[in-house]
Enzyme design. Sequence first.
Site, PDB file in Angstrom:
ATOM      1  N   ASN A   9      85.057  16.866 -39.375  1.00 35.50           N
ATOM      2  CA  ASN A   9      84.710  18.060 -39.005  1.00 35.50           C
ATOM      3  C   ASN A   9      83.709  18.737 -40.135  1.00 35.50           C
ATOM      4  O   ASN A   9      84.209  18.962 -41.109  1.00 35.50           O
ATOM      5  CB  ASN A   9      86.136  18.724 -38.999  1.00 35.50           C
ATOM      6  CG  ASN A   9      85.930  20.120 -38.234  1.00 35.50           C
ATOM      7  OD1 ASN A   9      85.290  21.166 -38.875  1.00 35.50           O
ATOM      8  ND2 ASN A   9      86.712  20.445 -37.142  1.00 35.50           N
TER       9      ASN A   9
ATOM     10  N   HIS B 163      82.889  19.214 -34.678  1.00 33.94           N
ATOM     11  CA  HIS B 163      84.389  18.650 -34.972  1.00 33.94           C
ATOM     12  C   HIS B 163      84.383  17.138 -35.482  1.00 33.94           C
ATOM     13  O   HIS B 163      82.827  16.603 -35.246  1.00 33.94           O
ATOM     14  CB  HIS B 163      85.005  18.612 -33.581  1.00 33.94           C
ATOM     15  CG  HIS B 163      85.648  19.922 -33.478  1.00 33.94           C
ATOM     16  ND1 HIS B 163      86.791  20.188 -32.298  1.00 33.94           N
ATOM     17  CD2 HIS B 163      85.618  21.157 -33.951  1.00 33.94           C
ATOM     18  CE1 HIS B 163      87.003  21.346 -32.448  1.00 33.94           C
ATOM     19  NE2 HIS B 163      86.428  22.250 -33.188  1.00 33.94           N
TER      20      HIS B 163
ATOM     21  N   GLU C 233      84.945  14.148 -34.213  1.00 34.49           N
ATOM     22  CA  GLU C 233      84.664  13.119 -32.979  1.00 34.49           C
ATOM     23  C   GLU C 233      83.324  13.534 -32.684  1.00 34.49           C
ATOM     24  O   GLU C 233      82.299  12.521 -32.549  1.00 34.49           O
ATOM     25  CB  GLU C 233      85.472  13.491 -31.698  1.00 34.49           C
ATOM     26  CG  GLU C 233      86.782  13.246 -31.974  1.00 34.49           C
ATOM     27  CD  GLU C 233      87.855  14.579 -32.523  1.00 34.49           C
ATOM     28  OE1 GLU C 233      88.883  14.480 -32.257  1.00 34.49           O
ATOM     29  OE2 GLU C 233      87.159  15.319 -33.000  1.00 34.49           O
TER      30      GLU C 233
ATOM     31  N   SER D 121      94.570  14.512 -32.454  1.00 34.55           N
ATOM     32  CA  SER D 121      94.355  14.463 -30.959  1.00 34.55           C
ATOM     33  C   SER D 121      93.108  15.202 -30.558  1.00 34.55           C
ATOM     34  O   SER D 121      93.112  16.385 -31.326  1.00 34.55           O
ATOM     35  CB  SER D 121      95.674  15.020 -30.188  1.00 34.55           C
ATOM     36  OG  SER D 121      95.517  14.979 -28.959  1.00 34.55           O
TER      37      SER D 121
ATOM     38  N   CYS E  15      90.519  17.667 -29.173  1.00 35.05           N
ATOM     39  CA  CYS E  15      90.504  19.186 -28.300  1.00 35.05           C
ATOM     40  C   CYS E  15      89.836  19.001 -26.831  1.00 35.05           C
ATOM     41  O   CYS E  15      89.444  17.912 -26.898  1.00 35.05           O
ATOM     42  CB  CYS E  15      89.834  20.075 -29.315  1.00 35.05           C
ATOM     43  SG  CYS E  15      88.002  19.985 -29.358  1.00 35.05           S
TER      44      CYS E  15
ATOM     45  N   CYS F  34      86.115  17.792 -27.395  1.00 33.55           N
ATOM     46  CA  CYS F  34      86.098  16.487 -27.913  1.00 33.55           C
ATOM     47  C   CYS F  34      86.414  15.575 -26.754  1.00 33.55           C
ATOM     48  O   CYS F  34      85.755  14.321 -26.606  1.00 33.55           O
ATOM     49  CB  CYS F  34      86.741  15.834 -28.982  1.00 33.55           C
ATOM     50  SG  CYS F  34      85.784  17.018 -30.450  1.00 33.55           S
TER      51      CYS F  34
ATOM     52  N   ASP G 226      89.643  26.967 -35.965  1.00 34.06           N
ATOM     53  CA  ASP G 226      89.246  25.630 -35.647  1.00 34.06           C
ATOM     54  C   ASP G 226      89.811  25.055 -34.137  1.00 34.06           C
ATOM     55  O   ASP G 226      89.008  24.603 -33.387  1.00 34.06           O
ATOM     56  CB  ASP G 226      89.597  24.514 -36.463  1.00 34.06           C
ATOM     57  CG  ASP G 226      88.813  23.312 -36.264  1.00 34.06           C
ATOM     58  OD1 ASP G 226      87.420  23.323 -36.404  1.00 34.06           O
ATOM     59  OD2 ASP G 226      89.281  22.286 -36.101  1.00 34.06           O
TER      60      ASP G 226
END
Length: 147
Positions: A41, A52, A54, A79, A81, A84, A144
Amino acid sequence: MDHGEFMDAAVAEAVQGQREGGIPIGSVVVHNGKICGRGHNQRVQKGSAILHGEMDALENAGRQSAAFYRDCVLYTTLSPCAMCTGAILFYKIPHVVIGENRTLLGGEELLKAHGVRVEVLDDQRCLELMKKFAAEKPELWKEDIAE
């Protein structure tokens, strides 16, 4: 499948992000057993609205064919969002391995509904990184996750 090496790499990315003053979430993209993209991130570091962990890992995997991503596994310390999750679905990545989902339960059900194999490792390193960060910087954490 042994996820140790790849989750270790994602955790290392999260720690790097934290060292840089950012949010400790890391990710790696693995293609045929080799890391092809890694990231963390960088919303704080780069003043980005979308970078982010990912998204950074996908960006660093570079421009690839659609078929390439269909042979990938995405590892992430948290996990994913909604944003992503959308990228994972867009590139049709078939398998996502998540470090932890207690701090944030992202789009796992949506991924599963689209046939993505989702594994949650409940990795204590990931959980501790996020719990500590959220306690120390609650406003940044809320920003975030768009709260």
